[in-house]
Design an enzyme around this catalytic site. Sequence first.
Site, short mmCIF file in Angstrom:
data_model
loop_
_atom_site.label_atom_id
_atom_site.label_comp_id
_atom_site.label_asym_id
_atom_site.label_seq_id
_atom_site.Cartn_x
_atom_site.Cartn_y
_atom_site.Cartn_z
N CYS A 116 0.81 -1.23 0.00
CA CYS A 116 0.00 0.00 0.00
C CYS A 116 0.84 1.28 0.00
CB CYS A 116 -0.96 0.00 1.19
SG CYS A 116 -2.23 -1.26 1.04
N HIS A 256 -3.37 7.37 2.92
CA HIS A 256 -3.80 6.09 2.36
C HIS A 256 -5.19 5.72 2.92
CE1 HIS A 256 -3.87 2.04 0.97
NE2 HIS A 256 -3.71 1.51 2.17
N ASN A 286 -10.30 0.28 -0.05
CA ASN A 286 -8.83 0.34 -0.11
C ASN A 286 -8.38 -0.16 -1.49
OD1 ASN A 286 -6.08 0.00 0.10
ND2 ASN A 286 -6.14 -1.09 2.07
O1 UT7 Z 1 -3.85 -1.09 3.51
C1 UT7 Z 1 -3.15 -2.07 4.18
C2 UT7 Z 1 -3.30 -1.91 5.60
N1 UT7 Z 1 -4.54 -2.48 6.08
C3 UT7 Z 1 -5.16 -1.88 7.04
O2 UT7 Z 1 -4.76 -0.82 7.44
C4 UT7 Z 1 -6.33 -2.58 7.70
C5 UT7 Z 1 -6.21 -2.46 9.19
N2 UT7 Z 1 -7.26 -3.16 9.92
C6 UT7 Z 1 -8.53 -2.76 9.94
O3 UT7 Z 1 -8.90 -1.83 9.25
C7 UT7 Z 1 -9.47 -3.43 10.90
O4 UT7 Z 1 -8.73 -4.26 11.77
C8 UT7 Z 1 -10.58 -4.28 10.21
C9 UT7 Z 1 -11.55 -3.34 9.53
C10 UT7 Z 1 -9.96 -5.23 9.23
C11 UT7 Z 1 -11.34 -5.06 11.27
O5 UT7 Z 1 -11.86 -4.19 12.27
P1 UT7 Z 1 -11.62 -4.52 13.80
O6 UT7 Z 1 -12.32 -3.47 14.56
O7 UT7 Z 1 -10.15 -4.66 14.03
O8 UT7 Z 1 -12.40 -5.87 13.99
P2 UT7 Z 1 -11.87 -7.28 14.48
O9 UT7 Z 1 -11.12 -7.97 13.41
O10 UT7 Z 1 -11.21 -7.15 15.81
O11 UT7 Z 1 -13.23 -8.01 14.73
C12 UT7 Z 1 -14.18 -7.57 15.72
C13 UT7 Z 1 -15.39 -8.45 15.61
C14 UT7 Z 1 -15.07 -9.93 15.61
O12 UT7 Z 1 -16.11 -10.63 16.28
P3 UT7 Z 1 -15.91 -11.11 17.80
O13 UT7 Z 1 -14.72 -12.03 17.76
O14 UT7 Z 1 -15.68 -9.87 18.59
O15 UT7 Z 1 -17.22 -11.79 18.08
C15 UT7 Z 1 -15.06 -10.29 14.16
O16 UT7 Z 1 -15.35 -11.65 13.93
O17 UT7 Z 1 -16.07 -8.19 14.38
C16 UT7 Z 1 -16.19 -9.41 13.63
N3 UT7 Z 1 -16.05 -9.11 12.22
C17 UT7 Z 1 -17.08 -8.75 11.46
N4 UT7 Z 1 -18.40 -8.60 11.72
C18 UT7 Z 1 -19.19 -8.22 10.70
C19 UT7 Z 1 -14.94 -9.12 11.47
N5 UT7 Z 1 -15.23 -8.78 10.21
C20 UT7 Z 1 -16.56 -8.55 10.17
C21 UT7 Z 1 -17.45 -8.15 9.16
N6 UT7 Z 1 -18.76 -7.99 9.47
N7 UT7 Z 1 -17.04 -7.91 7.89
#
Ligand code: UT7
Length: 331
Positions: A116, A256, A286
């Site tokens: 990225c 970004h 993204n």
């Molecule tokens: O460009 C390259 C660099 N990439 C980035 O900068 C991405 C960086 N990361 C992020 O933007 C975030 O970590 C994400 C958007 C990918 C995820 O958000 P998060 O707040 O970190 O969520 P998480 O992965 O900790 O998940 C929280 C909860 C989980 O459920 P439990 O375990 O708390 O019950 C996940 O299973 O949300 C759940 N979850 C979803 N729920 C609905 C994960 N993805 C989804 C989804 N829809 N799409």
Amino acid sequence: MSKITAAITAVGGYVPEYVLTNKILETMVETNDEWITSRTGIKERRILKEEGKGTSFLAIKAAEDLIQKKGLDPKEIDLVIVCTASPDMKAASTAAYTATEIGAVNAFSYDLEAACSSFLFGMSTATAYIEAGRYKKILLIGADKNSSFINYKDRATCIIFGDGAGAVLFEPNEEGLGLQDELLRSNGEGREFLQATYGGSSYPITKDTFNEGKHYVFQDGKTVFKNAVFNMADVSERIMKRNNLTNDDIAWLAAHQANKRIIDATANRIELEEDKVMINIQRYGNTTSATLPLLLFDYESQLKKGDKIIFAAFGGGFTWGSIYLKWAYNS
Ligand code: UT7
């Protein structure tokens, strides 16, 4: 004689027609519009659907848009750099194909890959050539067809990424405008947190790994998020400090577009008002190498000659950095 600086003198962009909305994603994986919007800021992304069309298709469209708007003769282009994490093919330069297709017959060309951060690092490369006096017209393109390695059954990644391309022209400037300073970094310890493991030279795809979907991109979102927030904000703050810039001096932040919360955190750290923060993640998601030039594409009409812009990016590798640039023209 005044020092030659490297300025952006034209911008082009392209996104594919197909719109993948949060509502459509709700029918594909267990997710919902409210979760995606509140956790990422994304409402929709564009996907290149046509069979056999790869990243070069996007790159060519963005370049053609720039050439047409600028009235540029492509024969005058010295160098075409395609920044991408999703080249058309292995062992064949995407940039070479792109350059030939747009009629840049006198240019040489190559791909530049830093996940990225590809476009940000490409801005540094283009600037170095111009400042050295070696080339006069460099077409820097950021293009990615992320949909080619996303698993549309994995809700942790498929909601984030989209396809698109943006292009800028770098030319010498004698008024001191263009790129002023850069702070670029990488740390290979980050690679385990964001990668498509199979399909590269370490692990070629086999029938088994293919069936397990190991050629798709994987990320440990939380770790990537934490590192992105810390590092993007850190380099942006440091580059401002060493150039004696306060928030009042800055016209725009071009960060970004990976997650609206990461962009907000960077803007907060440098105490920048919301209306100075370029944002289009809601429409494209993204797009990896294309996020920064697509921001310029969308905001070009609002940019004024002399505007001080802070660019920032963070991506796989890990790779990250910040660039301070003075905008060179009114459109
Ligand atoms: O460009 C390259 C660099 N990439 C980035 O900068 C991405 C960086 N990361 C992020 O933007 C975030 O970590 C994400 C958007 C990918 C995820 O958000 P998060 O707040 O970190 O969520 P998480 O992965 O900790 O998940 C929280 C909860 C989980 O459920 P439990 O375990 O708390 O019950 C996940 O299973 O949300 C759940 N979850 C979803 N729920 C609905 C994960 N993805 C989804 C989804 N829809 N799409």
